[in-house]
Design a protein around this motif. Structure first.
Motif, PDB file in Angstrom:
ATOM      1  N   LEU A   1       0.821  -1.202   0.000  1.00  0.00           N
ATOM      2  CA  LEU A   1       0.000   0.000   0.000  1.00  0.00           C
ATOM      3  C   LEU A   1       0.861   1.261   0.000  1.00  0.00           C
ATOM      4  O   LEU A   1       1.769   1.410   0.829  1.00  0.00           O
ATOM      5  CB  LEU A   1      -0.923   0.015   1.219  1.00  0.00           C
ATOM      6  CG  LEU A   1      -1.759  -1.249   1.464  1.00  0.00           C
ATOM      7  CD1 LEU A   1      -2.659  -1.054   2.664  1.00  0.00           C
ATOM      8  CD2 LEU A   1      -2.559  -1.639   0.228  1.00  0.00           C
TER       9      LEU A   1
ATOM     10  N   VAL B   1      -0.472   3.170   5.616  1.00  0.00           N
ATOM     11  CA  VAL B   1       0.198   2.702   4.396  1.00  0.00           C
ATOM     12  C   VAL B   1       1.701   2.755   4.621  1.00  0.00           C
ATOM     13  O   VAL B   1       2.198   3.524   5.440  1.00  0.00           O
ATOM     14  CB  VAL B   1      -0.199   3.530   3.166  1.00  0.00           C
ATOM     15  CG1 VAL B   1      -1.702   3.484   2.961  1.00  0.00           C
ATOM     16  CG2 VAL B   1       0.291   4.966   3.260  1.00  0.00           C
TER      17      VAL B   1
ATOM     18  N   TYR C   1      -7.216  -0.959  -3.546  1.00  0.00           N
ATOM     19  CA  TYR C   1      -6.090  -1.629  -2.891  1.00  0.00           C
ATOM     20  C   TYR C   1      -6.278  -3.142  -2.902  1.00  0.00           C
ATOM     21  O   TYR C   1      -5.340  -3.907  -3.170  1.00  0.00           O
ATOM     22  CB  TYR C   1      -5.969  -1.146  -1.442  1.00  0.00           C
ATOM     23  CG  TYR C   1      -5.153   0.105  -1.227  1.00  0.00           C
ATOM     24  CD1 TYR C   1      -4.028   0.401  -1.997  1.00  0.00           C
ATOM     25  CD2 TYR C   1      -5.479   0.991  -0.194  1.00  0.00           C
ATOM     26  CE1 TYR C   1      -3.272   1.538  -1.758  1.00  0.00           C
ATOM     27  CE2 TYR C   1      -4.722   2.129   0.049  1.00  0.00           C
ATOM     28  CZ  TYR C   1      -3.617   2.401  -0.735  1.00  0.00           C
ATOM     29  OH  TYR C   1      -2.861   3.519  -0.496  1.00  0.00           O
TER      30      TYR C   1
ATOM     31  N   GLN D   1      -6.305  -4.621  -6.706  1.00  0.00           N
ATOM     32  CA  GLN D   1      -4.971  -4.557  -7.296  1.00  0.00           C
ATOM     33  C   GLN D   1      -4.101  -5.705  -6.772  1.00  0.00           C
ATOM     34  O   GLN D   1      -3.439  -6.400  -7.545  1.00  0.00           O
ATOM     35  CB  GLN D   1      -4.322  -3.213  -6.950  1.00  0.00           C
ATOM     36  CG  GLN D   1      -4.937  -2.016  -7.657  1.00  0.00           C
ATOM     37  CD  GLN D   1      -4.308  -1.778  -9.006  1.00  0.00           C
ATOM     38  OE1 GLN D   1      -4.992  -1.693 -10.020  1.00  0.00           O
ATOM     39  NE2 GLN D   1      -3.004  -1.671  -9.049  1.00  0.00           N
TER      40      GLN D   1
ATOM     41  N   THR E   1       0.725  -0.522  -5.024  1.00  0.00           N
ATOM     42  CA  THR E   1      -0.290   0.390  -5.527  1.00  0.00           C
ATOM     43  C   THR E   1      -0.203   1.698  -4.755  1.00  0.00           C
ATOM     44  O   THR E   1      -0.325   1.701  -3.522  1.00  0.00           O
ATOM     45  CB  THR E   1      -1.699  -0.208  -5.386  1.00  0.00           C
ATOM     46  OG1 THR E   1      -1.788  -1.411  -6.160  1.00  0.00           O
ATOM     47  CG2 THR E   1      -2.763   0.771  -5.854  1.00  0.00           C
TER      48      THR E   1
ATOM     49  N   ILE F   1      -9.451   3.564   4.846  1.00  0.00           N
ATOM     50  CA  ILE F   1      -8.136   2.924   4.718  1.00  0.00           C
ATOM     51  C   ILE F   1      -7.535   2.690   6.096  1.00  0.00           C
ATOM     52  O   ILE F   1      -6.949   1.627   6.359  1.00  0.00           O
ATOM     53  CB  ILE F   1      -7.206   3.786   3.840  1.00  0.00           C
ATOM     54  CG1 ILE F   1      -7.731   3.813   2.398  1.00  0.00           C
ATOM     55  CG2 ILE F   1      -5.782   3.243   3.862  1.00  0.00           C
ATOM     56  CD1 ILE F   1      -7.045   4.833   1.510  1.00  0.00           C
TER      57      ILE F   1
END
Length: 449
Positions: free
Chosen positions: A39, A63, A304, A307, A315, A346
Motif C-alpha cells: 500500500l 500505508v 487496494y 490490485q 499500488t 483505509i
C-alpha cells in the motif's frame, strides 16, 4: 521493513497471484504483512510542500510506502524515521537519482527507483535531446518508423528509452543499489516511435529501435486510474481497472504493455501480461463534495484489494493531501489535514489487518462462497499469530447480494468487521462453520481463529 526481493516471475507477485488458488485442502493465504507492504500514496515533498505535515496523516493511514521525486531528501529521511514509510524515488537525472537513492538505501528507507513520470505530459531532455510529448497524435498508427525518424526533433521517444535504459544499467551495476527494484517509465504506451518501452527487456524479434536484450525495468508501471478515462461509476469499478488484459475505459496494463494505446505497437501477449511483474504508481478518485466522499472511500479501499488480488505488487494512490501537485480533489485528507472518508476507511482496513511480521509459510483455509455474483471478490490473508483474515468485498453500485461463506468445519470464533463502520467487530460468532453475509459496494473482514 525488510526489502522484498525481485524475481522476474516469482516472489511476492507469484504469492499474490496464487493466493486464491484452490487445492485439495483449501485456499492458500498470503501474509497480511505482504499485503500491507503493497500500500502506497503519492506525496509532494519535491514540490516544496511541508513533509512535517505528512507525519500524522501517514501514521493514521497505515500505508507503508510513499512516491516522490529525488530532491529534498531530508524530508524523505524524516518521514521514514517518524513513520517507517519506504520511498519510491523517481526522477529524470540518472546521476542525481542514483546518488539520492544511495542515501535512502543507507538509511533503510529506499523501496524502489523509478524512471520518468508520464513523458507524454512532461517531456524530458536527455543528453541534449528532447523526448516524449504527444506531438505525433495527428499521425495514423500505420505511419512507418522511417518517416517518424524524419520529423523534427523533440517528437521521438528515443531519448526517454535511452534514459530509462541507462538508469536501469546504472542501478543494476551499482553495488549499493543492485538489489532494489526499478520501476518502468509511466505512460510508456504513449510512445510515438517504436523504441521498445512496452517491454521490461526487449525480446528477440521485436523490431524496435533499441536492440533486443535492452533492459529497462524490473516492474511494469501503469497509471490505471480507477476513475477511468471516461466519467461514470459502474459495477466492478476497481476490479476492472486492475484487470491486466482488459482493453477498456481504464488506462491499464494492456494499453501500456500489450498493445500501446497511442500507436498500437505490439508488446506482451495476454498470457504474458497475466504474470508480468507490475506496479501502479498512480491511481485515484475525485471527491469534491461531502456526498462524494463515501464513494471515494469505498472505491479506493476496493482498489487496494483488487490490485493486490490481481497481481499488482505495489499500488500508490494519488494523493495524500487535497490540492497538492495539481491533484484536484483526489486527496485522502482535506486541506486542513482532517481525514476524508477515504482516509478513515483505509485506516480501518490497515488497523484491522495490522501485522508487522511476515508469514513465511501461510496456511490454507478450506472455504467456499456460495451464491456469489460477479461483483463479489475475496482475498485470504494470514497474520503472524496464525489468525486468518478473509476479506470479502462487493463492487455493486446499487442493491445488495446475499452470500454464504462456508468455512469447511466449525470455527471457534469469527469476528466480522465492516471497513466503513470502524475497527471493532460489528458481529462476533462462535462455533460456526458458515457465515451468511449481505454485500453491496464495500469490504467486510472475517477474522477467523
Amino acid at each position: 521493513m525488510a526489502l522484498l526481493p525481485v524475481f522476474a516471475l516469482g516472489g511476492p507477485l507469484s504469492a499474490a497471484l496464487a493466493a486464491d488458488a484452490p487445492s485439495s485442502t483449501g485456499v492458500t493465504a498470503t501474509s497480511s504483512d505482504t499485503f500491507l507492504s503493497s500500500l502506497g500514496v503519492n506525496t509532494h515533498i519535491d514540490q516544496g510542500y511541508n513533509p512535517y505535515a505528512y507525519v500524522e496523516p501517514l501514521r493514521y493511514l497505515g500505508v507503508r510506502n510513499i512516491r516522490d521525486s529525488h530532491r529534498h531528501l531530508t524530508g524523505h529521511l524524516m518521514l521514514h524515521a517518524q513513520t517507517g514509510v519506504m520511498v519510491d524515488l523517481l526522477g529524470i537525472d540518472v546521476s542525481e537519482l542514483t546518488a539520492a537513492a544511495r542515501i535512502l538505501a543507507r538509511a533503510g528507507a529506499l523501496l524502489a527507483i523509478e524512471g520518468p513520470n508520464e513523458p507524454n505530459n512532461f517531456p524530458i531532455t536527455y543528453k541534449g535531446r528532447q523526448g516524449g510529448g504527444t506531438s505525433l497524435k495527428w499521425l495514423p498508427a500505420w505511419t512507418p518508423d522511417w518517416l517518424v525518424d524524419l520529423l523534427p526533433s523533440g517528437v521521438s521517444w528515443l531519448p526517454v528509452a535511452e534514459l530509462q535504459r541507462d538508469l536501469y544499467s546504472a542501478v543494476k551495476n551499482d553495488p549499493e543499489l543492485s538489489r532494489y527494484p526499478v520501476f518502468h517509465v509511466s505512460e510508456g504506451g504513449a510512445e510515438t516511435d517504436n523504441v521498445g518501452l512496452q517491454f521490461l527487456t526487449i525480446p528477440a524479434g521485436a523490431e524496435t529501435l533499441l536492440a533486443e536484450g535492452t533492459g529497462f525495468a524490473d516492474y511494469a508501471n501503469a497509471h490505471n486510474y480507477v476513475s477511468g478515462v471516461r466519467a461514470g461509476y459502474v459495477d466492478n469499478q476497481a476490479w476492472q481497472a486492475a484487470d491486466p488484459v482488459l482493453d477498456g475505459r481504464w488506462d491499464g496494463l494492456y494499453g501500456e504493455y500489450g498493445r500501446t494505446w497511442k500507436r498500437h505497437f505490439p508488446g506482451y501477449s495476454n498470457a504474458q501480461l497475466l504474470t508480468l511483474p507490475r506496479v501502479t504508481t498512480e491511481t485515484g478518485w475525485d471527491a469534491a463534495s461531502p456526498e462524494e466522499e463515501r464513494t471515494q472511500g469505498i472505491v479506493l479501499v476496493n482498489t487496494y484489494l483488487a490490485q493486490f488480488k490481481r497481481g499488482w505488487r505495489y499500488t500508490f494512490i494519488y494523493q495524500l493531501g487535497e490540492g497538492e501537485g495539481g491533484g484536484g480533489n483526489q486527496g485522502l485528507f482535506h486541506p486542513d489535514w482532517t481525514p476524508k472518508l477515504a482516509a478513515t476507511y483505509i485506516h480501518n482496513l490497515t488497523s484491522i489487518l495490522a501485522d508487522n511480521a511476515p508469514v513465511e509459510r501461510p496456511r490454507q483455509l478450506n472455504y467456499t462462497i456460495a451464491n456469489a455474483p460477479p461483483t463479489v471478490h475475496d482475498l485470504l490473508l494470514q497474520k503472524s499469530n496464525g489468525t486468518f483474515e478473509l476479506i470479502v468485498w462487493g463492487e455493486q453500485v446499487s442493491g445488495h447480494s446475499a452470500i454464504t461463506v462456508d468455512l469447511g468445519e466449525p470455527r471457534p470464533k469469527v469476528r466480522i468487521y465492516d471497513v466503513t463502520a470502524g475497527t471493532t467487530p460489528i458481529q462476533v460468532l462462535t462455533a460456526v462453520n458458515s457465515v451468511p453475509l449481505t454485500l453491496s459496494d464495500h469490504a467486510l473482514v472475517l477474522e477467523i481463529e
